[in-house]
Write a protein that holds these residues in place. Structure first.
Motif, PDB file in Angstrom:
ATOM      1  N   ALA A   1      -5.183  13.145   5.466  1.00 10.73           N
ATOM      2  CA  ALA A   1      -6.376  13.627   4.777  1.00 10.73           C
ATOM      3  C   ALA A   1      -7.351  14.242   5.762  1.00 10.73           C
ATOM      4  O   ALA A   1      -7.254  14.073   6.973  1.00 10.73           O
ATOM      5  CB  ALA A   1      -7.036  12.473   4.023  1.00 10.73           C
ATOM      6  N   ALA A   2      -8.336  14.968   5.222  1.00 10.54           N
ATOM      7  CA  ALA A   2      -9.333  15.612   6.064  1.00 10.54           C
ATOM      8  C   ALA A   2     -10.119  14.595   6.877  1.00 10.54           C
ATOM      9  O   ALA A   2     -10.653  14.914   7.918  1.00 10.54           O
ATOM     10  CB  ALA A   2     -10.276  16.441   5.194  1.00 10.54           C
ATOM     11  N   GLY A   3     -10.188  13.348   6.420  1.00 12.04           N
ATOM     12  CA  GLY A   3     -10.882  12.314   7.176  1.00 12.04           C
ATOM     13  C   GLY A   3     -10.086  11.808   8.356  1.00 12.04           C
ATOM     14  O   GLY A   3     -10.556  10.961   9.107  1.00 12.04           O
ATOM     15  N   GLY A   4      -8.840  12.292   8.549  1.00  9.30           N
ATOM     16  CA  GLY A   4      -8.045  11.904   9.699  1.00  9.30           C
ATOM     17  C   GLY A   4      -7.166  10.701   9.476  1.00  9.30           C
ATOM     18  O   GLY A   4      -6.563  10.189  10.414  1.00  9.30           O
ATOM     19  N   THR A   5      -7.088  10.195   8.262  1.00 12.46           N
ATOM     20  CA  THR A   5      -6.239   9.039   8.007  1.00 12.46           C
ATOM     21  C   THR A   5      -4.779   9.453   8.046  1.00 12.46           C
ATOM     22  O   THR A   5      -4.370  10.366   7.340  1.00 12.46           O
ATOM     23  CB  THR A   5      -6.564   8.435   6.626  1.00 12.46           C
ATOM     24  N   PRO A   6      -3.965   8.821   8.896  1.00 13.60           N
ATOM     25  CA  PRO A   6      -2.558   9.233   9.028  1.00 13.60           C
ATOM     26  C   PRO A   6      -1.795   9.079   7.730  1.00 13.60           C
ATOM     27  O   PRO A   6      -2.048   8.178   6.932  1.00 13.60           O
ATOM     28  CB  PRO A   6      -2.013   8.281  10.094  1.00 13.60           C
ATOM     29  N   ALA A   7      -0.838   9.962   7.554  1.00 16.70           N
ATOM     30  CA  ALA A   7      -0.030   9.926   6.342  1.00 16.70           C
ATOM     31  C   ALA A   7       0.764   8.637   6.255  1.00 16.70           C
ATOM     32  O   ALA A   7       1.075   8.161   5.175  1.00 16.70           O
ATOM     33  CB  ALA A   7       0.911  11.128   6.311  1.00 16.70           C
ATOM     34  N   SER A   8       1.116   8.045   7.409  1.00 15.99           N
ATOM     35  CA  SER A   8       1.934   6.837   7.378  1.00 15.99           C
ATOM     36  C   SER A   8       1.211   5.680   6.710  1.00 15.99           C
ATOM     37  O   SER A   8       1.824   4.702   6.327  1.00 15.99           O
ATOM     38  CB  SER A   8       2.310   6.425   8.803  1.00 15.99           C
ATOM     39  N   ARG A   9      -0.107   5.798   6.577  1.00 17.26           N
ATOM     40  CA  ARG A   9      -0.864   4.711   5.954  1.00 17.26           C
ATOM     41  C   ARG A   9      -1.184   5.009   4.503  1.00 17.26           C
ATOM     42  O   ARG A   9      -1.802   4.211   3.821  1.00 17.26           O
ATOM     43  CB  ARG A   9      -2.182   4.505   6.710  1.00 17.26           C
ATOM     44  N   SER A  10      -0.782   6.171   4.027  1.00 15.33           N
ATOM     45  CA  SER A  10      -1.290   6.636   2.752  1.00 15.33           C
ATOM     46  C   SER A  10      -0.696   5.929   1.546  1.00 15.33           C
ATOM     47  O   SER A  10      -1.235   6.032   0.463  1.00 15.33           O
ATOM     48  CB  SER A  10      -1.054   8.135   2.614  1.00 15.33           C
ATOM     49  N   ILE A  11       0.421   5.238   1.701  1.00 16.95           N
ATOM     50  CA  ILE A  11       1.017   4.601   0.531  1.00 16.95           C
ATOM     51  C   ILE A  11       0.773   3.097   0.526  1.00 16.95           C
ATOM     52  O   ILE A  11       1.334   2.380  -0.291  1.00 16.95           O
ATOM     53  CB  ILE A  11       2.536   4.884   0.458  1.00 16.95           C
ATOM     54  N   ARG A  12      -0.069   2.626   1.466  1.00 15.69           N
ATOM     55  CA  ARG A  12      -0.384   1.208   1.454  1.00 15.69           C
ATOM     56  C   ARG A  12      -1.421   0.917   0.377  1.00 15.69           C
ATOM     57  O   ARG A  12      -2.209   1.777  -0.013  1.00 15.69           O
ATOM     58  CB  ARG A  12      -0.926   0.779   2.814  1.00 15.69           C
ATOM     59  N   THR A  13      -1.433  -0.305  -0.058  1.00 15.53           N
ATOM     60  CA  THR A  13      -2.381  -0.688  -1.106  1.00 15.53           C
ATOM     61  C   THR A  13      -3.772  -0.816  -0.525  1.00 15.53           C
ATOM     62  O   THR A  13      -3.958  -1.406   0.521  1.00 15.53           O
ATOM     63  CB  THR A  13      -1.966  -2.040  -1.729  1.00 15.53           C
ATOM     64  N   ALA A  14      -4.759  -0.213  -1.194  1.00 17.04           N
ATOM     65  CA  ALA A  14      -6.141  -0.284  -0.714  1.00 17.04           C
ATOM     66  C   ALA A  14      -6.733  -1.649  -1.044  1.00 17.04           C
ATOM     67  O   ALA A  14      -6.443  -2.224  -2.088  1.00 17.04           O
ATOM     68  CB  ALA A  14      -6.965   0.804  -1.368  1.00 17.04           C
ATOM     69  N   ARG A  15      -7.552  -2.152  -0.124  1.00 13.89           N
ATOM     70  CA  ARG A  15      -8.307  -3.364  -0.423  1.00 13.89           C
ATOM     71  C   ARG A  15      -9.541  -2.923  -1.193  1.00 13.89           C
ATOM     72  O   ARG A  15     -10.543  -2.512  -0.625  1.00 13.89           O
ATOM     73  CB  ARG A  15      -8.699  -4.068   0.879  1.00 13.89           C
ATOM     74  N   ALA A  16      -9.449  -2.966  -2.501  1.00 16.16           N
ATOM     75  CA  ALA A  16     -10.489  -2.377  -3.344  1.00 16.16           C
ATOM     76  C   ALA A  16     -11.061  -3.395  -4.312  1.00 16.16           C
ATOM     77  O   ALA A  16     -11.122  -3.165  -5.503  1.00 16.16           O
ATOM     78  CB  ALA A  16      -9.922  -1.179  -4.102  1.00 16.16           C
ATOM     79  N   ALA A  17     -11.484  -4.535  -3.784  1.00 17.50           N
ATOM     80  CA  ALA A  17     -12.014  -5.552  -4.667  1.00 17.50           C
ATOM     81  C   ALA A  17     -13.413  -5.189  -5.158  1.00 17.50           C
ATOM     82  O   ALA A  17     -13.811  -5.551  -6.261  1.00 17.50           O
ATOM     83  CB  ALA A  17     -12.070  -6.892  -3.939  1.00 17.50           C
ATOM     84  N   THR A  18     -14.168  -4.456  -4.346  1.00 18.32           N
ATOM     85  CA  THR A  18     -15.535  -4.110  -4.712  1.00 18.32           C
ATOM     86  C   THR A  18     -15.548  -3.247  -5.954  1.00 18.32           C
ATOM     87  O   THR A  18     -14.728  -2.365  -6.131  1.00 18.32           O
ATOM     88  CB  THR A  18     -16.214  -3.360  -3.560  1.00 18.32           C
TER      89      THR A  18
END
Length: 270
Positions: free
Chosen positions: A237-254
């Motif tokens: 992504a444009a924010g620099g997050t590597p593609a290898s991390r893109s399919i992990r589950t987000a910690r989105a409890a908030t």
């Protein structure tokens, strides 16, 4: 005259001139003074060590925008009570309020909300479809990895256009607009999928950090992207997050945001 005082004077003169070499001895050569110490020269500045090159930031990669899907069936909430003449009259009054206030051509934020109430065929007073007006007047072209895509700015001067990240994308998804819907942006032809693709290209999640304007904007983006984008997609992504991390589950409890939603749409997540 006694010779003794004269002799004593001669002796005194001899004693006085003896140090000057008058005794007939070889005249001593005076010892030259030690050479003056050379003044310390100005120190030569030490060149700074070569800068350590940091690792280059990840280059954004065009997200896979092919195969954007159509929204599912648009359903209306069931009416809790039977329709009566009084309710129909109230509905008509509300419709006139929404059309009069929500379809103001100079208020794109309001148009986005009016579309949810009136549907994709809502038109301005001059007959222009509200969706066409939004894109022609307020959307902007933007390059994404060499391809012209579309975005809405947060505001233009005092005019609020999209105060929440992907608010208009979410509204268009909710009323069932196809990603192949043809539009005009800054005089150039585009489709709604270009808006989806730009939003996808900048979307990432890392713990409680997100690419959106704020964490509380996540629901708008999440609803819009998960409506159009099939799951299991990854990119940088444009924010620099590597593609290898893109399919992990987000910690989105908030805010009660479903982490499964990020996983299904392939948003870069921690």
């Amino acid at each position: 005259m006694s010779w003794q005082p004269w002799l004593r004077g001669l002796c005194c003169v001899a004693v006085a001139i003896a140090p000057l070499g008058c005794s007939g001895d070889e005249r001593p050569v005076p010892t030259p003074p030690p050479p003056a110490a050379e003044s310390a020269s100005a120190p030569v500045p030490t060149p700074p060590p070569p800068a350590v090159e940091s690792a280059p930031a990840p280059v954004p990669v065009a997200p896979p925008c092919e195969g954007l899907r159509l929204p599912g069936e648009v359903r209306k909430s069931p009416i809790a009570v039977e329709t009566t003449p009084e309710l129909e009259a109230t509905r008509e009054i509300l419709r006139r309020v929404v059309e009069g206030q929500g379809l103001d051509p100079d208020n794109p934020w309001a148009i986005g909300h009016a579309l949810i109430a009136l549907g994709p065929d809502a038109a301005l007073a001059d007959g222009t479809l509200a969706i066409d007006h939004l894109f022609a007047e307020y959307a902007e072209q933007i390059d994404v990895a060499g391809t012209s895509r579309v975005r809405f700015p947060r505001k233009r001067g005092a005019i609020r256009i999209e105060p929440h990240t992907d608010l208009l994308l979410k509204a268009l998804a909710e009323i069932g607009v196809s990603p192949e819907r043809e539009l005009t942006v800054q005089g150039k032809p585009h489709v709604l999928g270009d808006l989806v693709c730009h939003s996808l290209s900048r979307a990432w999640v890392e713990g409680d950090r997100v690419s959106f304007d704020s964490w509380n904007d996540t629901p708008w983006a999440l609803q819009g992207l998960t409506t159009y984008v099939p799951g299991n997609r990854s990119w940088t992504a444009a924010g620099g997050t590597p593609a290898s991390r893109s399919i992990r589950t987000a910690r989105a409890a908030t805010s009660g945001v479903s982490s499964a939603g990020f996983a299904s749409t392939g948003l870069p997540a921690a």
